[in-house]
Design an enzyme around this catalytic site. Structure first.
Site, PDB file in Angstrom:
ATOM      1  N   TRP A 356      16.379  28.813  38.381  1.00 20.42           N
ATOM      2  CA  TRP A 356      17.331  28.304  37.373  1.00 20.42           C
ATOM      3  C   TRP A 356      18.628  29.109  37.414  1.00 20.42           C
ATOM      4  O   TRP A 356      19.644  28.689  36.884  1.00 20.42           O
ATOM      5  CB  TRP A 356      16.717  28.335  35.967  1.00 20.42           C
ATOM      6  CG  TRP A 356      16.459  29.708  35.390  1.00 20.42           C
ATOM      7  CD1 TRP A 356      15.794  30.737  35.986  1.00 20.42           C
ATOM      8  CD2 TRP A 356      16.866  30.211  34.108  1.00 20.42           C
ATOM      9  NE1 TRP A 356      15.736  31.833  35.160  1.00 20.42           N
ATOM     10  CE2 TRP A 356      16.396  31.543  34.002  1.00 20.42           C
ATOM     11  CE3 TRP A 356      17.566  29.668  33.038  1.00 20.42           C
ATOM     12  CZ2 TRP A 356      16.606  32.332  32.860  1.00 20.42           C
ATOM     13  CZ3 TRP A 356      17.769  30.456  31.909  1.00 20.42           C
ATOM     14  CH2 TRP A 356      17.299  31.769  31.830  1.00 20.42           C
ATOM     15  N   ASP A 357      18.586  30.275  38.051  1.00 20.09           N
ATOM     16  CA  ASP A 357      19.768  31.105  38.225  1.00 20.09           C
ATOM     17  C   ASP A 357      20.949  30.248  38.702  1.00 20.09           C
ATOM     18  O   ASP A 357      22.093  30.448  38.292  1.00 20.09           O
ATOM     19  CB  ASP A 357      19.521  32.190  39.285  1.00 20.09           C
ATOM     20  CG  ASP A 357      18.284  33.039  39.022  1.00 20.09           C
ATOM     21  OD1 ASP A 357      17.339  32.533  38.398  1.00 20.09           O
ATOM     22  OD2 ASP A 357      18.257  34.209  39.467  1.00 20.09           O
ATOM     23  N   GLU A 496       9.934  36.511  30.380  1.00 16.26           N
ATOM     24  CA  GLU A 496       8.667  36.370  31.111  1.00 16.26           C
ATOM     25  C   GLU A 496       7.622  37.400  30.708  1.00 16.26           C
ATOM     26  O   GLU A 496       6.511  37.391  31.241  1.00 16.26           O
ATOM     27  CB  GLU A 496       8.934  36.440  32.622  1.00 16.26           C
ATOM     28  CG  GLU A 496       9.776  35.262  33.107  1.00 16.26           C
ATOM     29  CD  GLU A 496      10.059  35.308  34.601  1.00 16.26           C
ATOM     30  OE1 GLU A 496       9.788  36.346  35.226  1.00 16.26           O
ATOM     31  OE2 GLU A 496      10.568  34.299  35.118  1.00 16.26           O
ATOM     32  N   LYS A 596      11.512  40.872  28.281  1.00 16.17           N
ATOM     33  CA  LYS A 596      12.021  41.243  29.600  1.00 16.17           C
ATOM     34  C   LYS A 596      13.525  40.980  29.646  1.00 16.17           C
ATOM     35  O   LYS A 596      14.295  41.723  30.236  1.00 16.17           O
ATOM     36  CB  LYS A 596      11.304  40.408  30.659  1.00 16.17           C
ATOM     37  CG  LYS A 596      11.755  40.664  32.082  1.00 16.17           C
ATOM     38  CD  LYS A 596      10.988  39.775  33.050  1.00 16.17           C
ATOM     39  CE  LYS A 596      11.438  40.004  34.492  1.00 16.17           C
ATOM     40  NZ  LYS A 596      10.850  39.023  35.410  1.00 16.17           N
ATOM     41  N   GLN A 597      13.943  39.864  29.031  1.00 16.75           N
ATOM     42  CA  GLN A 597      15.340  39.427  29.134  1.00 16.75           C
ATOM     43  C   GLN A 597      15.697  38.547  27.949  1.00 16.75           C
ATOM     44  O   GLN A 597      14.813  38.136  27.195  1.00 16.75           O
ATOM     45  CB  GLN A 597      15.540  38.665  30.434  1.00 16.75           C
ATOM     46  CG  GLN A 597      14.762  37.356  30.515  1.00 16.75           C
ATOM     47  CD  GLN A 597      14.506  36.920  31.946  1.00 16.75           C
ATOM     48  OE1 GLN A 597      13.498  37.281  32.531  1.00 16.75           O
ATOM     49  NE2 GLN A 597      15.417  36.131  32.498  1.00 16.75           N
TER      50      GLN A 597
HETATM   51  C1  BGC Z   1      13.717  36.574  36.053  1.00 21.30           C
HETATM   52  C2  BGC Z   1      13.993  35.093  36.141  1.00 21.30           C
HETATM   53  C3  BGC Z   1      14.870  34.820  37.352  1.00 21.30           C
HETATM   54  C4  BGC Z   1      14.278  35.406  38.610  1.00 21.30           C
HETATM   55  C5  BGC Z   1      15.178  35.256  39.821  1.00 21.30           C
HETATM   56  C6  BGC Z   1      13.120  37.052  37.346  1.00 21.30           C
HETATM   57  O1  BGC Z   1      12.921  38.433  37.298  1.00 21.30           O
HETATM   58  O2  BGC Z   1      12.832  36.848  35.000  1.00 21.30           O
HETATM   59  O3  BGC Z   1      14.637  34.649  34.971  1.00 21.30           O
HETATM   60  O4  BGC Z   1      15.048  33.456  37.505  1.00 21.30           O
HETATM   61  O5  BGC Z   1      14.033  36.784  38.410  1.00 21.30           O
HETATM   62  O6  BGC Z   1      16.376  35.913  39.640  1.00 21.30           O
END
Ligand code: BGC
Length: 774
Positions: A356-357, A496, A596-597
């Site tokens: 999704w980035d 996550e 995490k984010q």
């Molecule tokens: C993040 C995701 C991201 C992926 C790729 C993961 O560590 O939690 O949100 O899409 O890394 O960058």
């Protein structure tokens, strides 16, 4: 042009970097010291690329700790049973065995008298200059430059010059095509044919082991006329050996011109002769002219993209230039069946997969600098709808469930298992592919941003419609009825560290938006109401959207508030390293208030018109201390939301932290590739955060909030077919537009055609043309 042969092989006076400095003295990245701990970090940061071809900036000479890498966008392969499809790390073109008077040249031996590497963002040329004293006590200058062409897709050029000081010396250099390269041990390519044409052009033809794709690599190495040349093909290495005896002050030169072509979708026996023709032509044109042509292509690109900032901190402009340099290098503009990998074309990390980035962190930059690229990125998803529908059907749902990790086929590519627990031998299942479904709505969100910014009716009638409808259908079938209201159960939001939860606010609000978009697009296209529209209406009326508490804080999910908190100071200090997972199992982390984010904060970022500033501030304050920022997608988003709340210092701190994800001092943070989303977020932070650009009800809003450290921010911006240029200071905003455009500055509507300046401060503005906005 930097000519390594000029001035006794020294690069410092190279013309090319003068051009670079003239454009902007800060647009370079310098490695001032040779330090093996940083080999892979700089190999990533200084990687070259043109969207099709990416080449890591490894040194010519070999080091056991450096990971070489060359990638062609879209060329994936799965090495075998139990393996994951990955972007193939191609045979190497950079490596050179260099022998100086019988001694193998390595900076781990002898003495380094001078060392400098510099990447010029303007020209894309990387230059290295080394002065080295061998163990025998003889000095040499070894200079090299290289670039991937921005004008010719398959072209990579490298130039080497070795000057002997302190007496005569014999120089031996072996280089060519080295197919011993693997993806960390996984070999994807079978050698099909090796040739040397006309005693000059080396060509290697390779086929992926599944017989599905072909790659052809060719190179020509032109050396000083006095050098003797021979060739060898052994153990997957096709090499040219060059040897020359130099008198003191004399220089050996080698100009390597390489051409890479790939046919990812089918074997192509005709490709080799086409590739050879392209190589011959380039070799005839020569390094200097090829670099000039490439630099010109880059100059044109920069003109439509560059963000200029006048800041107290020089690193700010560098970060922006760095980000844009990589945004250019990572984007496969030539191929709509490829999209942007999470590490671009700079490393093996995330196996070259697309997340999704792309839609959320990278697409906006393209949308507002080259909208056709954004369109193409959306077409990549549209072309992969079949795989997404298959995945939805496998889960028992309707519509399209896009793969959490995507490559070329559109099928789910997420590895089933994550790292192994070596004590138990157990592998942890990766849950994202099973439940991180917000990606579906993120793609719909990107379709909507594309539509608002371009008004591209044709797209919305075909690709846009299909994407919105199939993603909406997924949500309609995904929701479940709980006592009359619809809920989304067993999902993972952007955070996550909190898995398998019910009613994740981010997912639910975005799903609601997704369905509303599909409904609205039908209405706009005049599609007669049918069962689908009725279902949409019902979903929109009945989907449960988590509501804020009295203090304004929105629950991340049904159970989040009931979980305990712990002191995260230690883990936050090493953000990005996932160190919390060394102390706690994932299951334990899941049962605590640990993010995490950005999750609810991500929601505030995505749908800003739904939440007022007080709500945004309350959620920032609640969730930030609970967030480790272990994902590179986190800090910048916090920064933008803070900027929108007028919290400039906090916003700037987050923005800087986002820049440091790759550019910071940590030696290994970027070893396996650039954090592509974080580079996109550097642009987002400047444009959406500090310039305060947002779209509300289809209208373009500019609400600047420059950090104290910045005196001026200027950038181009495409909006509905108009090319705008904005210049923002603390006092004024100047907008130039090549046609009539309406925008809202600090919520006041203004019309601009040509150039207008608006006053942003309460002070009297001295500009005659100024319009007061406050
Ligand atoms: C993040 C995701 C991201 C992926 C790729 C993961 O560590 O939690 O949100 O899409 O890394 O960058």
């Amino acid at each position: 042009m930097a000519d390594p042969a000029a001035g006794g092989g020294h690069l410092s006076g190279g013309r090319n970097r003068e051009v670079c400095r003239a454009m902007n003295p800060l647009t370079t990245l310098v490695e001032a010291r040779f330090d093996p701990h940083y080999h892979n970090k700089y190999a990533t940061l200084m990687a070259a690329g043109n969207g099709a071809l990416g080449v890591r900036a490894t040194h010519e000479e070999a080091y056991a700790t450096q990971t070489r890498g060359m990638f062609f966008a879209g060329l994936y392969h799965r090495a075998g049973e139990g393996e994951t499809t990955e972007l193939v790390n191609l045979p190497d073109l950079v490596g050179m065995d260099i022998e100086l008077n019988g001694e193998i040249f390595s900076l781990l031996g002898g003495e380094i008298l001078r060392y400098r590497r510099e990447l010029c963002f303007a020209s894309g040329e990387l230059a290295r200059i080394v002065e080295w004293r061998s163990a025998q006590g003889q000095r040499f200058t070894i200079a090299s430059t290289r670039f991937v062409s921005a004008a010719r897709r398959g072209l990579f050029c490298l130039r080497l010059a070795i000057t002997a000081h302190d007496g005569a010396a014999t120089v031996r250099v072996a280089t060519g095509i080295d197919a011993t390269q693997t993806n960390s041990g996984r070999q994807h390519l079978a050698e099909r044919e090796l040739r040397v044409f006309d005693n000059c052009y080396l060509q290697g033809r390779y086929r992926t082991l599944d017989n599905a794709s072909d790659v052809t690599l060719g190179c020509a190495c032109r050396v000083s006329p006095q050098a003797q040349v021979s060739f060898s093909a052994k153990n997957r290495r096709l090499l040219q050996h060059s040897q020359q005896t130099l008198a003191t002050g004399e220089c050996f030169t080698l100009e390597k011109c390489a051409w890479v072509s790939a046919s990812p979708d089918a074997p192509d026996d005709g490709a080799a002769s086409v590739a050879l023709r392209a190589l011959r032509e380039c070799a005839t044109v020569g390094y200097d002219a090829l670099l000039a042509e490439s630099s010109e292509a880059r100059r044109v690109w920069w003109r439509h993209a560059r963000v200029e900032v006048d800041s107290e901190n020089e690193a700010d402009q560098q970060a922006l230039d760095f980000a844009l340099y990589h945004l250019h290098a990572m984007t496969p503009r030539h191929d709509e069946r490829s999209s942007i990998a999470a590490k671009g074309l700079t490393g093996e990390g995330y196996k070259g997969h697309v997340f999704w980035d792309t839609e959320v962190f990278l697409l906006p930059f393209h949308l507002h600098t080259a909208p056709s690229v954004a369109r193409q990125l959306l077409r990549y998803r549209w072309l992969n709808l079949t795989g997404a529908k298959r995945k939805a059907a496998r889960g028992g749902w309707q519509g399209a469930l896009f793969p959490w990790e995507s490559a070329r086929s559109g099928e789910e590519e997420t590895p089933e298992f994550a790292a192994i627990n070596i004590r138990t031998g157990q592998r942890q299942k990766v849950a994202s592919a099973l439940a991180e479904h917000h990606l579906v709505a993120d793609i719909a969100w990107a379709v909507a941003t594309y539509w608002q910014a371009t008004g591209d009716d044709a797209f919305m009638a075909k690709e846009g419609r299909a994407l919105l409808e199939d993603t909406a259908r997924f949500w309609l079938s995904r929701a479940q009825d709980v006592n009359g209201r619809l809920e989304l159960h067993d999902v993972i939001g952007p955070d996550e560290y909190t898995e398998h939860i019910n009613n994740n606010a981010y997912t639910s609000y975005l799903a609601h938006y997704n369905v509303a978009l599909a409904r609205e697009n039908h209405r706009r296209l005049g599609v007669p109401d049918d069962a689908f529209t009725a279902q949409c209406e019902d979903f929109l009326a009945r989907l449960y959207l988590p509501v804020a508490r009295a203090d304004g804080v929105i629950p991340q999910d049904d159970t989040f508030f009931s979980k305990p908190t712990i002191d995260l100071t230690r883990y936050r200090a090493s953000a990005g390293s996932q160190s919390v997972l060394l102390d706690y199992s994932r299951a334990e982390v899941n049962e605590m208030q640990i993010l995490k984010q950005a999750d609810v904060v991500m929601l505030l970022y995505m749908l800003p018109w739904r939440f007022d500033n007080a709500t945004a501030a309350a959620n920032l304050d609640y969730y930030e201390p609970r967030t480790i920022h272990d994902s590179s997608l986190s800090k910048a988003i916090h920064g933008i939301v803070a900027a929108r709340c007028g919290r400039r210092d906090e916003a700037y701190r987050f923005w800087r932290a986002g820049c440091d994800i790759d550019l910071g001092d940590a030696p290994h943070s970027s070893d396996d590739g650039i954090h592509a989303a974080a580079t996109g977020a550097i642009w987002l932070g400047a444009v959406q955060g500090f310039a305060g650009i947002s779209v509300k009800a289809g209208e373009l809003h500019v609400t600047p909030s420059l950090p104290q450290q910045w005196r001026r921010l200027a950038f181009p911006f495409c909006w509905q077919g108009r090319q705008l240029h904005l210049v923002i200071t603390h006092d004024a905003l100047t907008v130039r537009s090549d046609g009539a455009v309406r925008l809202f500055i600090n919520d006041t509507a203004v019309d601009v055609e040509g150039e207008r300046t608006f006053c942003l401060s309460a002070d009297v503005c001295k500009e005659a043309t100024c319009n007061r906005m406050q």
